[in-house]
Design an enzyme around this catalytic site. Structure first.
Site, PDB file in Angstrom:
ATOM      1  CG  HIS A 129      18.546  48.167  17.313  1.00  0.00           C
ATOM      2  ND1 HIS A 129      19.540  48.598  16.473  1.00  0.00           N
ATOM      3  CD2 HIS A 129      17.765  49.257  17.536  1.00  0.00           C
ATOM      4  CE1 HIS A 129      19.368  49.886  16.196  1.00  0.00           C
ATOM      5  NE2 HIS A 129      18.299  50.319  16.832  1.00  0.00           N
TER       6      HIS A 129
ATOM      7  CG  ASP B 223      19.940  45.543  13.785  1.00  0.00           C
ATOM      8  OD1 ASP B 223      19.580  45.906  14.919  1.00  0.00           O
ATOM      9  OD2 ASP B 223      19.188  45.570  12.795  1.00  0.00           O
TER      10      ASP B 223
ATOM     11  CG  ASP C 270      19.624  54.039  15.497  1.00  0.00           C
ATOM     12  OD1 ASP C 270      19.140  53.234  16.304  1.00  0.00           O
ATOM     13  OD2 ASP C 270      19.130  54.245  14.380  1.00  0.00           O
TER      14      ASP C 270
ATOM     15  CD  GLU D  59      14.837  49.541  15.052  1.00  0.00           C
ATOM     16  OE1 GLU D  59      13.780  50.185  15.086  1.00  0.00           O
ATOM     17  OE2 GLU D  59      15.827  49.941  14.439  1.00  0.00           O
TER      18      GLU D  59
HETATM   19 ZN   LIG Z   1      17.593  52.258  16.317  1.00  0.00          ZN
END
Ligand SMILES: [Zn+2]
Length: 378
Positions: free
Chosen positions: A72, A74, A105, A134
């Site tokens: 992801h 985002d 992340d 996500e």
């Molecule tokens: Zn993540």
């Protein structure tokens, strides 16, 4: 920008302000990097009432069932900007660490995936499954992108998802499954009345203790070889009118269960409803389960899990532990299409102020992804 350089790509991605659900230029950047590498790129936007529209990206190179890199672009909000040493969208390197929201992340891992395919122009068939949803409701993201791709005849051999799986150092942990998640609100029925005339009322709080015991006392299972025992936690209780002389009409309690593959959402619903009915009587309560529970799943140890473990061991000297702990991830959707294993960066600073990643880890993770890609595609 050299797509073979995961640090440059990660810096550029971090500088895109893609706080969920905003695209922020991150997927446009990926398209500009992947298209020259021979990928056919599509960027479908999905919508649903009461949720934000979300941009997604699907890219493929080569024919036949594809090896998929999933992730992801985002990120969660930065929080208090004043508390960041470097700006959350700065993408600067200080003392060997790359700073910014998404560093671990998981823009960092997405950058490693791009660099891995750029270094192996011969490796195919390979695909990217990238969402911008996500960290949000996860409704207009990976689950719809998978359906969309399947509807176009896309097939997958296996998937590597780049969530930050390592607690301390690269090589610690690969995730081969995830627990499911189920939430509900239980309403204990009663009859309101004057506290001095309790025979004219029915106090629902007298059933609170038995309800808590019915939900939490007896274990749901003993765990399995790959999963912790399932666990139910009551997370909220509400009742009372605020007055000392009024017996309330009802009480509610909220709970969440994190469960292993001994259960499905439906089997758990039946089990918990039955336990409450035995403790309280069938008509003394109502239970409302929240929509869209997450299912538990396991990618059984075997060829694909070994392939990922071998790649990690070759680059870090350590064979990762295979676990299923932590929260849910988009792997819960992917598992219905192909075997999925999660391996990414070190998660220590994820969602925190001063999120950052060791620059050296970006190169190592790129090599791990490269090895997995070559082993899967040749
Ligand atoms: Zn993540």
């Amino acid at each position: 920008m050299d797509p073979k350089d995961p640090v440059a790509v990660a810096q550029a991605l971090i500088r895109c302000e893609s706080v969920t659900p905003a695209e922020g230029g991150a997927q446009a950047l990926l398209e500009s990097l992947l298209a020259p590498l021979g990928f056919a790129v599509a960027r479908p936007t999905f919508s649903e009432p009461d949720t934000p529209d979300v941009a997604n990206l699907y890219a493929r190179r080569g024919e036949g069932p594809a090896f998929v890199f999933a992730g992801h672009t985002d990120v969660v909000p930065p929080g208090d900007l004043a508390r960041w040493r470097e700006g959350p969208f700065s993408g600067v390197i200080v003392d060997g660490e790359l700073h910014g929201r998404g560093a671990v992340d998981m823009k960092g891992a997405v950058a490693c995936m791009v660099a891995a395919v750029a270094r192996r122009p011969e490796a195919a068939p390979v695909a990217f499954l990238i969402t911008g949803d996500e960290e949000g409701p996860s409704i207009n993201g990976t689950s719809k992108l998978l359906e969309w791709a399947a509807g176009r005849g896309e097939r997958f051999s296996a998937c590597l998802l780049g969530e930050p799986t390592n607690p301390e150092a690269l090589g610690d942990v690969a995730k081969i499954g995830r627990r499911g998640s189920l939430s509900a609100v239980v309403t204990l029925q009663g009859a309101q009345g004057h506290v001095a005339y309790p025979h004219l009322a029915d106090n629902p709080l007298r059933r609170l203790g038995p309800a808590l015991a019915a939900l939490m006392d007896e274990p749901l299972d003993e765990g399995t070889a790959h999963f912790q025992p399932s666990h139910l936690e009551v997370v909220g209780v509400e009742s009372g009118t605020g007055a000392f002389n009024v017996i309330p009409a009802s009480a509610t309690l909220q709970f969440n269960v994190r469960f292993n593959d001994r259960h499905t959402p439906d089997s758990l619903k039946a089990l918990l409803t039955d336990r409450l009915a035995k403790a309280l009587g069938p008509d003394a309560f109502a239970i409302a389960f929240q929509p869209r529970p997450g299912e538990a799943f396991l990618t059984a140890p075997g060829a694909f899990v070994d392939l990922v473990s071998d790649a990690v061991e070759a680059e870090t000297g350590r064979r990762p532990a295979l676990t299923t702990g932590g929260g849910t991830s988009d792997a819960r959707f992917i598992k219905s299409y192909c075997p999925v294993v999660e391996f990414g960066l070190v998660g220590q600073t994820m969602h925190q102020v001063d999120e950052r990643v060791a620059v050296a880890d970006l190169e190592t993770l790129t090599r791990i992804y490269e090895r997995a890609l070559v082993a899967a595609c040749g």
